[in-house]
Write an enzyme that holds these catalytic residues in place. Structure first.
Site, PDB file in Angstrom:
ATOM      1  N   TYR A 140     -36.550 -45.573  67.297  1.00 26.33           N
ATOM      2  CA  TYR A 140     -37.325 -46.442  66.844  1.00 26.33           C
ATOM      3  C   TYR A 140     -37.253 -46.467  65.141  1.00 26.33           C
ATOM      4  O   TYR A 140     -37.233 -47.695  64.750  1.00 26.33           O
ATOM      5  CB  TYR A 140     -38.776 -45.683  67.019  1.00 26.33           C
ATOM      6  CG  TYR A 140     -39.956 -46.904  66.634  1.00 26.33           C
ATOM      7  CD1 TYR A 140     -40.382 -47.723  67.569  1.00 26.33           C
ATOM      8  CD2 TYR A 140     -40.306 -47.049  65.452  1.00 26.33           C
ATOM      9  CE1 TYR A 140     -41.381 -48.671  67.336  1.00 26.33           C
ATOM     10  CE2 TYR A 140     -41.361 -48.068  65.174  1.00 26.33           C
ATOM     11  CZ  TYR A 140     -41.832 -49.058  65.999  1.00 26.33           C
ATOM     12  OH  TYR A 140     -42.655 -49.949  65.948  1.00 26.33           O
TER      13      TYR A 140
ATOM     14  N   PHE B  25     -33.558 -76.745  57.000  1.00 32.07           N
ATOM     15  CA  PHE B  25     -33.589 -76.852  58.340  1.00 32.07           C
ATOM     16  C   PHE B  25     -35.067 -76.907  58.845  1.00 32.07           C
ATOM     17  O   PHE B  25     -36.085 -76.249  58.125  1.00 32.07           O
ATOM     18  CB  PHE B  25     -32.806 -75.880  59.026  1.00 32.07           C
ATOM     19  CG  PHE B  25     -32.400 -76.441  60.520  1.00 32.07           C
ATOM     20  CD1 PHE B  25     -31.863 -77.558  60.719  1.00 32.07           C
ATOM     21  CD2 PHE B  25     -32.671 -75.846  61.522  1.00 32.07           C
ATOM     22  CE1 PHE B  25     -31.608 -78.076  61.899  1.00 32.07           C
ATOM     23  CE2 PHE B  25     -32.453 -75.897  62.865  1.00 32.07           C
ATOM     24  CZ  PHE B  25     -31.908 -77.255  63.075  1.00 32.07           C
ATOM     25  N   ASP B  26     -35.202 -77.426  60.004  1.00 29.80           N
ATOM     26  CA  ASP B  26     -36.769 -77.574  60.559  1.00 29.80           C
ATOM     27  C   ASP B  26     -37.578 -76.170  60.755  1.00 29.80           C
ATOM     28  O   ASP B  26     -38.879 -76.439  60.350  1.00 29.80           O
ATOM     29  CB  ASP B  26     -36.815 -78.358  61.530  1.00 29.80           C
ATOM     30  CG  ASP B  26     -36.322 -77.633  63.015  1.00 29.80           C
ATOM     31  OD1 ASP B  26     -35.438 -76.769  62.783  1.00 29.80           O
ATOM     32  OD2 ASP B  26     -36.621 -78.128  64.201  1.00 29.80           O
TER      33      ASP B  26
ATOM     34  N   ASP C 264     -30.279 -69.214  52.593  1.00 24.04           N
ATOM     35  CA  ASP C 264     -30.409 -69.422  53.981  1.00 24.04           C
ATOM     36  C   ASP C 264     -29.000 -69.421  54.638  1.00 24.04           C
ATOM     37  O   ASP C 264     -28.246 -70.433  54.591  1.00 24.04           O
ATOM     38  CB  ASP C 264     -31.210 -70.832  54.288  1.00 24.04           C
ATOM     39  CG  ASP C 264     -31.302 -70.940  55.892  1.00 24.04           C
ATOM     40  OD1 ASP C 264     -30.462 -70.293  56.662  1.00 24.04           O
ATOM     41  OD2 ASP C 264     -31.985 -72.007  56.339  1.00 24.04           O
TER      42      ASP C 264
ATOM     43  N   ALA D  56     -27.183 -68.807  57.672  1.00 22.28           N
ATOM     44  CA  ALA D  56     -26.789 -69.149  59.051  1.00 22.28           C
ATOM     45  C   ALA D  56     -25.310 -69.450  59.144  1.00 22.28           C
ATOM     46  O   ALA D  56     -24.732 -68.713  60.145  1.00 22.28           O
ATOM     47  CB  ALA D  56     -27.764 -70.207  59.784  1.00 22.28           C
TER      48      ALA D  56
ATOM     49  N   LYS E  66     -25.568 -67.611  64.608  1.00 24.43           N
ATOM     50  CA  LYS E  66     -24.515 -68.482  63.975  1.00 24.43           C
ATOM     51  C   LYS E  66     -23.320 -67.662  63.693  1.00 24.43           C
ATOM     52  O   LYS E  66     -22.602 -67.076  64.402  1.00 24.43           O
ATOM     53  CB  LYS E  66     -24.876 -69.613  63.114  1.00 24.43           C
ATOM     54  CG  LYS E  66     -25.756 -70.562  63.950  1.00 24.43           C
ATOM     55  CD  LYS E  66     -27.280 -70.237  63.640  1.00 24.43           C
ATOM     56  CE  LYS E  66     -28.236 -71.522  63.918  1.00 24.43           C
ATOM     57  NZ  LYS E  66     -29.527 -70.810  64.150  1.00 24.43           N
TER      58      LYS E  66
ATOM     59  N   HIS F 157     -39.920 -81.868  68.428  1.00 23.20           N
ATOM     60  CA  HIS F 157     -38.927 -82.362  69.440  1.00 23.20           C
ATOM     61  C   HIS F 157     -38.704 -81.358  70.618  1.00 23.20           C
ATOM     62  O   HIS F 157     -38.147 -81.477  71.474  1.00 23.20           O
ATOM     63  CB  HIS F 157     -37.596 -82.435  68.352  1.00 23.20           C
ATOM     64  CG  HIS F 157     -37.241 -81.242  67.963  1.00 23.20           C
ATOM     65  ND1 HIS F 157     -37.766 -80.485  66.783  1.00 23.20           N
ATOM     66  CD2 HIS F 157     -35.807 -80.539  68.110  1.00 23.20           C
ATOM     67  CE1 HIS F 157     -36.984 -79.577  66.662  1.00 23.20           C
ATOM     68  NE2 HIS F 157     -36.091 -79.414  67.438  1.00 23.20           N
TER      69      HIS F 157
HETATM   70  C1  P61 Z   1     -29.777 -75.201  65.230  1.00 25.06           C
HETATM   71  F1  P61 Z   1     -33.248 -77.663  67.688  1.00 25.06           F
HETATM   72  N1  P61 Z   1     -30.737 -73.462  63.722  1.00 25.06           N
HETATM   73  O1  P61 Z   1     -29.034 -75.548  64.384  1.00 25.06           O
HETATM   74  P1  P61 Z   1     -33.135 -69.192  64.452  1.00 25.06           P
HETATM   75  N2  P61 Z   1     -31.793 -71.952  59.073  1.00 25.06           N
HETATM   76  C2  P61 Z   1     -30.614 -72.704  59.759  1.00 25.06           C
HETATM   77  C3  P61 Z   1     -30.655 -73.095  60.870  1.00 25.06           C
HETATM   78  O2  P61 Z   1     -29.633 -73.899  61.253  1.00 25.06           O
HETATM   79  C4  P61 Z   1     -31.477 -72.450  61.683  1.00 25.06           C
HETATM   80  C5  P61 Z   1     -32.446 -71.429  61.326  1.00 25.06           C
HETATM   81  C6  P61 Z   1     -32.485 -71.182  60.077  1.00 25.06           C
HETATM   82  C7  P61 Z   1     -30.565 -73.890  65.260  1.00 25.06           C
HETATM   83  C8  P61 Z   1     -31.507 -73.520  66.316  1.00 25.06           C
HETATM   84  C9  P61 Z   1     -32.566 -74.475  66.375  1.00 25.06           C
HETATM   85  O3  P61 Z   1     -35.476 -77.271  66.091  1.00 25.06           O
HETATM   86  C10 P61 Z   1     -34.395 -76.489  66.072  1.00 25.06           C
HETATM   87  O4  P61 Z   1     -32.356 -68.073  64.560  1.00 25.06           O
HETATM   88  C11 P61 Z   1     -29.751 -73.422  58.587  1.00 25.06           C
HETATM   89  O5  P61 Z   1     -33.055 -70.308  65.428  1.00 25.06           O
HETATM   90  O6  P61 Z   1     -34.852 -68.988  64.264  1.00 25.06           O
HETATM   91  C12 P61 Z   1     -31.637 -72.685  63.192  1.00 25.06           C
HETATM   92  O7  P61 Z   1     -32.743 -69.759  63.077  1.00 25.06           O
HETATM   93  C13 P61 Z   1     -33.448 -70.676  62.215  1.00 25.06           C
HETATM   94  C14 P61 Z   1     -32.089 -75.719  66.929  1.00 25.06           C
HETATM   95  C15 P61 Z   1     -33.657 -74.350  65.507  1.00 25.06           C
HETATM   96  C16 P61 Z   1     -33.421 -76.760  67.025  1.00 25.06           C
HETATM   97  C17 P61 Z   1     -34.465 -75.257  65.506  1.00 25.06           C
HETATM   98  O8  P61 Z   1     -29.419 -75.358  66.417  1.00 25.06           O
END
Ligand code: P61
Length: 454
Positions: A70, A123-124, A212, A214, A255, A446
């Protein structure tokens, strides 16, 4: 230089293209939202490059060493040493994925409602967590048209950044988020010069900079290829320099850590770690596992290093370029140059007869599935959502259909099928209609909205 992939394939997963009438039925049953399609009804799945990559034999074998204690697991220390080696940041916290890191960080850094968080572009989920914590996200991307070449189209507009800080006061800014690569702008890289300058401005006014990251390894590859003085440097050295221009990071490890699940927070100094760490325990789990199993931490530690391998990066980014070039040569309007993880089709130009609030990026996504069983995702006004204050749809700077390429998963023949699908849809583009909502959720709409053809 050999042209082939720097790996061979040891395990396979069958895929198939189901007949057109079955695709029509599947799309209707999914309420015209690709997130509701069953993956078994998809031929080539380019919905996302997040958590969809293939792990290496080294990652799979490292998982057997997972220490499931843990607290204080040896797997945590292996991960921490790797992260510190790459970033120089001493304080490392795993999280279950990127948004877990965002939730924790913004809940602690936004100390008053209405504080600003500035970014080259959010990002969203990042934007969503700023808003959920009561903050106001501001995008300060440089302004370059989609078809115009710029080597670092993900850059922060540093003039506007400094002006914004001056106008609104550093005390009203919770932090700056530097997103590398810049996903919402088309997976576009940020230059080292821009990262350095952003940090200098931030230091001048005493504002915190968080990355950020990724897709930071892909960003390092672009710096190596396009920025003067980096051609002979190993990506890890580029990464070390980059991280020296910031105070910490949030990462979706799904990623560029080449894992199927996981995230990270890391900080340079203890004060920040203590402040943000306070929220990790209730939201994610104890500081040394953050919602992950010990075996996940092991896979991440190995993946972080694999993603910095120059041969891997050349293959990875090269494959995305290959698809982009096939489309561009066929006259398909795309974000140019091609980004690191995906080809972004300019759906506003592809479907000029579909108004922005009938979401051309989404309409094209549906058409690609019908045409060739290819699953893509909209990155545009649908993803951006409504203004929380006025309730109006916000018009995004772009209307994209994103073809995100999972890492080490598809071959170039698959991508030729994808290109053929897009080109076939382009020939019938006049028949493609927009969409309207049949059901619209309030946040991150979405993912779960239902649509009807407009
Ligand atoms: C993606 F349709 N990305 O690009 P988590 N920062 C950045 C990202 O690209 C990101 C995250 C943080 C996705 C997955 C995704 O509406 C959507 O590990 C630059 O996914 O929590 C994620 O990281 C968040 C697809 C996220 C989506 C949200 O496809």
């Amino acid at each position: 230089m050999p042209k082939g992939e720097p790996f061979k394939i040891k395990m396979v997963e069958p895929i198939r293209l189901i007949p057109r009438e079955d695709r029509e039925r599947a799309l209707k049953e999914a309420h015209y939202n690709p997130f509701f399609l069953r993956s078994s009804d998809v031929y080539i799945d380019l919905l996302t490059d997040s958590g969809t990559g293939a792990m290496s034999q080294f990652q799979w074998s490292a998982m057997m060493l997972g220490d499931e204690s843990y607290a204080g697991a040896s797997s945590y220390y292996r991960l921490k040493e790797t992260v510190t080696d790459i970033t120089g940041y001493e304080y490392v916290i795993p999280t279950h994925q990127g948004r877990g890191a965002e939730k924790v960080a913004f809940s602690q850094l936004i100390t008053r409602p209405g504080m600003y968080v500035l970014s080259n572009m959010f990002f969203d989920t990042t934007r969503g967590h700023v808003q959920l914590a009561g903050g106001r996200p501001v995008d300060l991307l440089i302004d370059v048209p989609t078809e115009e070449y710029h080597p670092f189209k993900g850059n922060m507009d540093t003039e506007r950044l400094e002006q914004f800080i001056r106008e609104h006061g550093a005390e009203n800014i919770a932090c700056i988020v530097m997103t590398v690569t810049n996903n919402s702008a088309g997976g576009q890289p940020v230059s080292m010069a821009n990262i350095r300058e952003t940090y200098q401005i931030a230091r001048k006014y005493g504002v915190l900079v968080l990355f950020d990251v990724a897709r930071y390894a892909e960003n390092c590859h672009f710096i190596r290829m396009r920025e003067e003085g980096y051609a002979d440097k190993h990506p890890i050295d580029i990464a070390r320099e980059m991280f020296s221009y910031g105070d910490g990071l949030m990462m979706s490890a799904k990623k560029d850590a080449l894992v199927n699940i996981g995230g990270l927070l890391a900080f340079r100094d203890e004060e920040l770690f203590t402040k943000v760490g306070a929220a990790v325990v209730p939201f994610e789990g104890f500081l040394t596992y953050g919602g992950l199993a010990g075996r996940d931490l092991e896979a991440m530690a190995v993946g972080l290093r694999e993603a910095l391998d120059p041969d891997y990066l050349a293959y990875r980014v090269g494959q995305v370029q290959y698809l982009g070039e096939m489309l561009r040569n066929a006259g398909i309007p795309i974000q140019w140059p091609v980004g690191g993880h995906a080809v972004f089709i300019d759906a506003a130009k592809f479907l000029p007869h579909v108004p922005w609030d009938q979401f051309p990026g989404h309409a094209l996504t549906l058409a690609l599935y019908l045409e060739g069983g290819v699953r893509a995702v909209e990155v545009g006004s649908l993803m951006i959502g409504r203004d929380p204050e006025t309730g109006e749809n916000v018009r995004g700077p772009f209307e994209f259909t994103r073809l995100a390429i999972p890492r080490r998963v598809y071959t170039n023949l698959h991508l030729e099928d994808v290109a053929e699908t897009v080109i076939n849809a382009f020939q019938k583009r006049e028949e493609i209609r927009g969409v309207k909502f049949a059901r619209e959720p309030k946040v991150l709409r979405h993912f779960t909205a239902w649509f009807d053809p407009a």
